[in-house]
Design a protein around this motif. Structure first.
Motif, PDB file in Angstrom:
ATOM      1  N   ILE A  23       0.824  -1.207   0.000  1.00 18.79           N
ATOM      2  CA  ILE A  23       0.000   0.000   0.000  1.00 18.79           C
ATOM      3  C   ILE A  23       0.863   1.264   0.000  1.00 18.79           C
ATOM      4  CG2 ILE A  23      -1.630   1.328   1.421  1.00 18.79           C
ATOM      5  CD1 ILE A  23      -2.790  -1.464   2.332  1.00 18.79           C
ATOM      6  N   GLY A  24       1.970   1.236   0.749  1.00 21.17           N
ATOM      7  CA  GLY A  24       2.843   2.413   0.813  1.00 21.17           C
ATOM      8  C   GLY A  24       3.486   2.707  -0.525  1.00 21.17           C
ATOM      9  N   ALA A  25       3.970   1.661  -1.214  1.00 18.59           N
ATOM     10  CA  ALA A  25       4.596   1.861  -2.526  1.00 18.59           C
ATOM     11  C   ALA A  25       3.564   2.389  -3.520  1.00 18.59           C
ATOM     12  CB  ALA A  25       5.207   0.555  -3.020  1.00 18.59           C
ATOM     13  N   ALA A  26       2.361   1.811  -3.504  1.00 20.59           N
ATOM     14  CA  ALA A  26       1.306   2.273  -4.425  1.00 20.59           C
ATOM     15  C   ALA A  26       0.924   3.720  -4.117  1.00 20.59           C
ATOM     16  CB  ALA A  26       0.084   1.359  -4.313  1.00 20.59           C
ATOM     17  N   THR A  27       0.931   4.065  -2.827  1.00 23.05           N
ATOM     18  CA  THR A  27       0.582   5.443  -2.445  1.00 23.05           C
ATOM     19  C   THR A  27       1.637   6.423  -2.930  1.00 23.05           C
ATOM     20  OG1 THR A  27      -0.660   4.680  -0.520  1.00 23.05           O
ATOM     21  CG2 THR A  27       0.143   6.958  -0.462  1.00 23.05           C
ATOM     22  N   ALA A  28       2.913   6.049  -2.758  1.00 24.01           N
ATOM     23  CA  ALA A  28       3.988   6.936  -3.234  1.00 24.01           C
ATOM     24  C   ALA A  28       3.863   7.142  -4.748  1.00 24.01           C
ATOM     25  CB  ALA A  28       5.347   6.339  -2.874  1.00 24.01           C
ATOM     26  N   SER A  37       6.103  15.700  -4.953  1.00 29.66           N
ATOM     27  CA  SER A  37       7.448  15.194  -4.748  1.00 29.66           C
ATOM     28  C   SER A  37       7.401  14.338  -3.478  1.00 29.66           C
ATOM     29  CB  SER A  37       8.373  16.407  -4.605  1.00 29.66           C
ATOM     30  OG  SER A  37       9.547  16.029  -3.976  1.00 29.66           O
ATOM     31  N   VAL A  38       7.989  13.132  -3.534  1.00 28.72           N
ATOM     32  CA  VAL A  38       7.739  12.166  -2.465  1.00 28.72           C
ATOM     33  C   VAL A  38       9.031  11.674  -1.815  1.00 28.72           C
ATOM     34  CG1 VAL A  38       6.536  10.013  -1.866  1.00 28.72           C
ATOM     35  CG2 VAL A  38       5.736  11.359  -3.806  1.00 28.72           C
ATOM     36  N   VAL A  39       9.029  11.621  -0.485  1.00 27.62           N
ATOM     37  CA  VAL A  39      10.089  10.946   0.265  1.00 27.62           C
ATOM     38  C   VAL A  39       9.522   9.619   0.754  1.00 27.62           C
ATOM     39  CG1 VAL A  39      11.546  11.003   2.324  1.00 27.62           C
ATOM     40  CG2 VAL A  39      11.259  13.067   0.934  1.00 27.62           C
ATOM     41  N   LEU A  40      10.191   8.533   0.359  1.00 23.79           N
ATOM     42  CA  LEU A  40       9.737   7.192   0.730  1.00 23.79           C
ATOM     43  C   LEU A  40      10.610   6.680   1.870  1.00 23.79           C
ATOM     44  CD1 LEU A  40       9.670   7.450  -2.634  1.00 23.79           C
ATOM     45  CD2 LEU A  40       8.615   5.209  -2.393  1.00 23.79           C
ATOM     46  N   ALA A  41      10.008   6.381   3.018  1.00 24.93           N
ATOM     47  CA  ALA A  41      10.769   5.893   4.173  1.00 24.93           C
ATOM     48  C   ALA A  41      10.327   4.478   4.507  1.00 24.93           C
ATOM     49  CB  ALA A  41      10.525   6.823   5.365  1.00 24.93           C
ATOM     50  N   ASP A  42      11.301   3.656   4.904  1.00 21.48           N
ATOM     51  CA  ASP A  42      10.950   2.274   5.271  1.00 21.48           C
ATOM     52  C   ASP A  42      12.123   1.676   6.038  1.00 21.48           C
ATOM     53  OD1 ASP A  42       8.647   0.203   3.801  1.00 21.48           O
ATOM     54  OD2 ASP A  42      10.252  -0.711   4.985  1.00 21.48           O
ATOM     55  N   ILE A  43      11.819   0.722   6.905  1.00 14.87           N
ATOM     56  CA  ILE A  43      12.886  -0.033   7.571  1.00 14.87           C
ATOM     57  C   ILE A  43      13.680  -0.792   6.511  1.00 14.87           C
ATOM     58  CG2 ILE A  43      11.507  -2.128   8.016  1.00 14.87           C
ATOM     59  CD1 ILE A  43      12.770  -2.205  10.811  1.00 14.87           C
ATOM     60  N   ALA A 227      -4.450   3.489  -2.217  1.00 13.11           N
ATOM     61  CA  ALA A 227      -3.674   4.676  -2.592  1.00 13.11           C
ATOM     62  C   ALA A 227      -4.583   5.783  -3.127  1.00 13.11           C
ATOM     63  CB  ALA A 227      -2.630   4.298  -3.650  1.00 13.11           C
ATOM     64  N   ALA A 228      -5.610   5.411  -3.871  1.00 11.73           N
ATOM     65  CA  ALA A 228      -6.522   6.426  -4.429  1.00 11.73           C
ATOM     66  C   ALA A 228      -7.261   7.162  -3.312  1.00 11.73           C
ATOM     67  CB  ALA A 228      -7.513   5.760  -5.383  1.00 11.73           C
ATOM     68  N   ALA A 229      -7.667   6.422  -2.276  1.00  9.64           N
ATOM     69  CA  ALA A 229      -8.358   7.061  -1.151  1.00  9.64           C
ATOM     70  C   ALA A 229      -7.406   7.965  -0.369  1.00  9.64           C
ATOM     71  CB  ALA A 229      -8.951   5.988  -0.238  1.00  9.64           C
ATOM     72  N   VAL A 230      -6.160   7.504  -0.222  1.00 12.16           N
ATOM     73  CA  VAL A 230      -5.167   8.328   0.484  1.00 12.16           C
ATOM     74  C   VAL A 230      -4.931   9.624  -0.288  1.00 12.16           C
ATOM     75  CG1 VAL A 230      -2.756   8.475   1.245  1.00 12.16           C
ATOM     76  CG2 VAL A 230      -4.040   6.337   1.565  1.00 12.16           C
ATOM     77  N   ALA A 231      -4.810   9.512  -1.616  1.00  7.86           N
ATOM     78  CA  ALA A 231      -4.553  10.706  -2.440  1.00  7.86           C
ATOM     79  C   ALA A 231      -5.702  11.705  -2.306  1.00  7.86           C
ATOM     80  CB  ALA A 231      -4.355  10.305  -3.898  1.00  7.86           C
ATOM     81  N   PHE A 232      -6.926  11.198  -2.238  1.00  9.62           N
ATOM     82  CA  PHE A 232      -8.076  12.094  -2.029  1.00  9.62           C
ATOM     83  C   PHE A 232      -7.943  12.829  -0.698  1.00  9.62           C
ATOM     84  CE2 PHE A 232     -12.138  12.233   0.360  1.00  9.62           C
ATOM     85  CZ  PHE A 232     -12.683  13.357  -0.251  1.00  9.62           C
ATOM     86  N   LEU A 233      -7.676  12.060   0.382  1.00  9.48           N
ATOM     87  CA  LEU A 233      -7.584  12.679   1.713  1.00  9.48           C
ATOM     88  C   LEU A 233      -6.397  13.638   1.808  1.00  9.48           C
ATOM     89  CD1 LEU A 233      -8.480   9.569   3.899  1.00  9.48           C
ATOM     90  CD2 LEU A 233      -9.887  11.630   3.591  1.00  9.48           C
ATOM     91  N   ALA A 234      -5.344  13.338   1.041  1.00  7.10           N
ATOM     92  CA  ALA A 234      -4.133  14.166   1.107  1.00  7.10           C
ATOM     93  C   ALA A 234      -4.336  15.536   0.469  1.00  7.10           C
ATOM     94  CB  ALA A 234      -2.982  13.445   0.405  1.00  7.10           C
ATOM     95  N   GLY A 235      -5.217  15.623  -0.514  1.00  8.66           N
ATOM     96  CA  GLY A 235      -5.293  16.833  -1.325  1.00  8.66           C
ATOM     97  C   GLY A 235      -6.461  17.747  -0.989  1.00  8.66           C
ATOM     98  N   ASP A 236      -6.571  18.808  -1.772  1.00  5.99           N
ATOM     99  CA  ASP A 236      -7.555  19.852  -1.479  1.00  5.99           C
ATOM    100  C   ASP A 236      -8.999  19.428  -1.728  1.00  5.99           C
ATOM    101  OD1 ASP A 236      -5.426  21.399  -0.817  1.00  5.99           O
ATOM    102  OD2 ASP A 236      -5.428  22.596  -2.663  1.00  5.99           O
ATOM    103  N   ASP A 237      -9.213  18.348  -2.484  1.00  5.10           N
ATOM    104  CA  ASP A 237     -10.596  17.867  -2.644  1.00  5.10           C
ATOM    105  C   ASP A 237     -11.169  17.441  -1.291  1.00  5.10           C
ATOM    106  OD1 ASP A 237     -10.613  18.380  -5.330  1.00  5.10           O
ATOM    107  OD2 ASP A 237     -10.235  16.315  -5.942  1.00  5.10           O
ATOM    108  N   ALA A 238     -10.284  17.173  -0.339  1.00  3.53           N
ATOM    109  CA  ALA A 238     -10.731  16.797   1.017  1.00  3.53           C
ATOM    110  C   ALA A 238     -10.481  17.939   2.010  1.00  3.53           C
ATOM    111  CB  ALA A 238     -10.008  15.534   1.473  1.00  3.53           C
ATOM    112  N   ALA A 239     -10.513  19.183   1.494  1.00  2.89           N
ATOM    113  CA  ALA A 239     -10.154  20.336   2.333  1.00  2.89           C
ATOM    114  C   ALA A 239     -11.020  20.461   3.595  1.00  2.89           C
ATOM    115  CB  ALA A 239     -10.254  21.620   1.509  1.00  2.89           C
ATOM    116  N   PHE A 240     -12.245  19.924   3.549  1.00  4.03           N
ATOM    117  CA  PHE A 240     -13.137  20.051   4.719  1.00  4.03           C
ATOM    118  C   PHE A 240     -13.352  18.702   5.395  1.00  4.03           C
ATOM    119  CE2 PHE A 240     -17.289  21.599   6.652  1.00  4.03           C
ATOM    120  CZ  PHE A 240     -16.670  22.530   7.466  1.00  4.03           C
ATOM    121  N   VAL A 241     -12.412  17.774   5.164  1.00  3.59           N
ATOM    122  CA  VAL A 241     -12.508  16.439   5.768  1.00  3.59           C
ATOM    123  C   VAL A 241     -11.380  16.280   6.775  1.00  3.59           C
ATOM    124  CG1 VAL A 241     -12.568  13.953   5.341  1.00  3.59           C
ATOM    125  CG2 VAL A 241     -13.415  15.523   3.581  1.00  3.59           C
ATOM    126  N   THR A 242     -11.728  16.185   8.043  1.00  2.00           N
ATOM    127  CA  THR A 242     -10.717  15.889   9.060  1.00  2.00           C
ATOM    128  C   THR A 242     -11.367  15.080  10.174  1.00  2.00           C
ATOM    129  OG1 THR A 242      -8.870  16.821  10.324  1.00  2.00           O
ATOM    130  CG2 THR A 242     -10.964  18.033  10.445  1.00  2.00           C
TER     131      THR A 242
END
Ligand SMILES: NC(=O)c1ccc[n+]([C@@H]2O[C@H](COP(=O)([O-])OP(=O)(O)OC[C@H]3O[C@@H](n4cnc5c(N)ncnc54)[C@H](O)[C@@H]3O)[C@@H](O)[C@H]2O)c1
Length: 284
Positions: A23-28, A37-43, A227-242
């Motif tokens: 899920i993390g790789a797909a999200t990145a 621009s993405v920083v990918l962190a992992d053990i 990843a698609a749901a994360v991208a929605f929550l990450a961006g301005d389309d979810a500006a009033f979602v918290t």
């Protein structure tokens, strides 16, 4: 005004943990495809760097880095003066996780502790450090945590994992409460069964057919669905979602008898078995 999905995250800088796999790789990949621009962190540093190289080869901007999120110093280093996140952090996806299943009566204490250390304490460290950094930069931001349908749906043999994810879901709600004044949104995605390294063993030997048949949409999740749901929550389309805990599970939680079952008429026995072992697939 909503921008086109292709450019929704243009100019944004994102951190994704647990980004070497699943899920993390797909999200990145998805955040990059939307312009971040993405920083990918992992053990698994090599894995994170490999995914970052793939993103860069596809024309995106990405860096892979080592981070064991159970070590607060390694988490702090993600935001150090040498980090690409030093001057900007718009999105933090705290996604890394770990789990093992086993009967409650037999869960070894080290397994319980590791489940909480990686999923709860590690994710707390990432979210707290990211939120502090966002506050200091003064631009607001979006934090998305990968919880699980197990946070709301009790799953036999997953007492440690479900408890940890339930804790995370509540942490996210309180974060949303406290961080709103800094224009920082905090939300969680709650994936259902998603086909990744984490579920390989569970989906072997008929497990895949069973979980597909028991999901209203007739299939398991793909990392790209989450990843698609994360991208929605990450961006301005979810500006009033918290403070949201968004199930992304194909409806499986609405109709879920669980992955493991037993015949409750049998008393004082450890007779849990995968439900697919008790179930025979008919024609699709
Ligand atoms: N796959 C599913 O069905 C499912 C369902 C619900 C929730 N989730 C959650 O989704 C998230 C991603 O899991 P996945 O399915 O992609 O599994 P995965 O095993 O493919 O990915 C998990 C990643 O987390 C990394 N990781 C583990 N411990 C770490 C640590 N201490 N520090 C940093 N990174 C660490 C691993 O190296 C791996 O790259 C997890 O939080 C998991 O609990 C998965």
């Amino acid at each position: 005004m909503n921008s086109s999905p292709a450019a929704r995250l243009a100019g944004r800088v994102a951190l994704v943990t647990g980004a070497a796999s699943g899920i993390g790789a797909a999200t990145a990949r998805r955040l990059s495809a939307e312009g971040a621009s993405v920083v990918l962190a992992d053990i698994d540093a090599d894995g994170a760097k490999k995914v970052a190289e793939e993103i860069t080869a596809a024309g995106g901007e990405a860096t892979g880095t080592a981070c064991d999120q159970t070590d607060p110093d390694q988490v702090e280093d993600l935001f150090s003066p040498a980090s690409p996140l030093r001057d900007r952090l718009d999105i933090c996806v705290a996604n890394a996780g770990w789990g093992r299943f086993g009967p409650f009566l037999e869960i070894p204490l080290p397994v319980w502790r590791k489940t909480f250390d990686v999923n709860v304490t590690g994710t707390f460290s990432v979210c707290q450090a990211a939120a502090r950094h966002m506050v200091s930069l003064g631009r607001g931001g979006s934090i998305v945590v990968t919880s699980s349908c197990g946070a709301v749906n009790p799953v036999a043999l997953f007492a440690a994992y479900c408890s940890a994810k339930a804790a995370l879901s509540m942490m996210v709600t309180v974060m949303a409460y406290e961080l709103g004044q800094y224009d920082i949104r905090a939300n969680a995605v709650l994936p259902g069964v998603t086909e990744t390294a984490m579920t390989n063993a569970m989906l072997a030997d008929g497990g895949k057919a069973y979980t597909e048949a028991e999901s209203p949409l007739g299939r398991n999740g793909r990392p790209e669905d989450i990843a698609a749901a994360v991208a929605f929550l990450a961006g301005d389309d979810a500006a009033f979602v918290t403070g949201a805990n968004l199930l992304v599970d194909g409806g499986a939680t609405a109709f879920s008898p669980g992955w493991f079952g037993t015949d409750f008429r049998r008393r004082h026995e450890t007779a849990w078995m995968p439900r697919h072992a008790q179930w025979s697939p008919g024609p699709a």
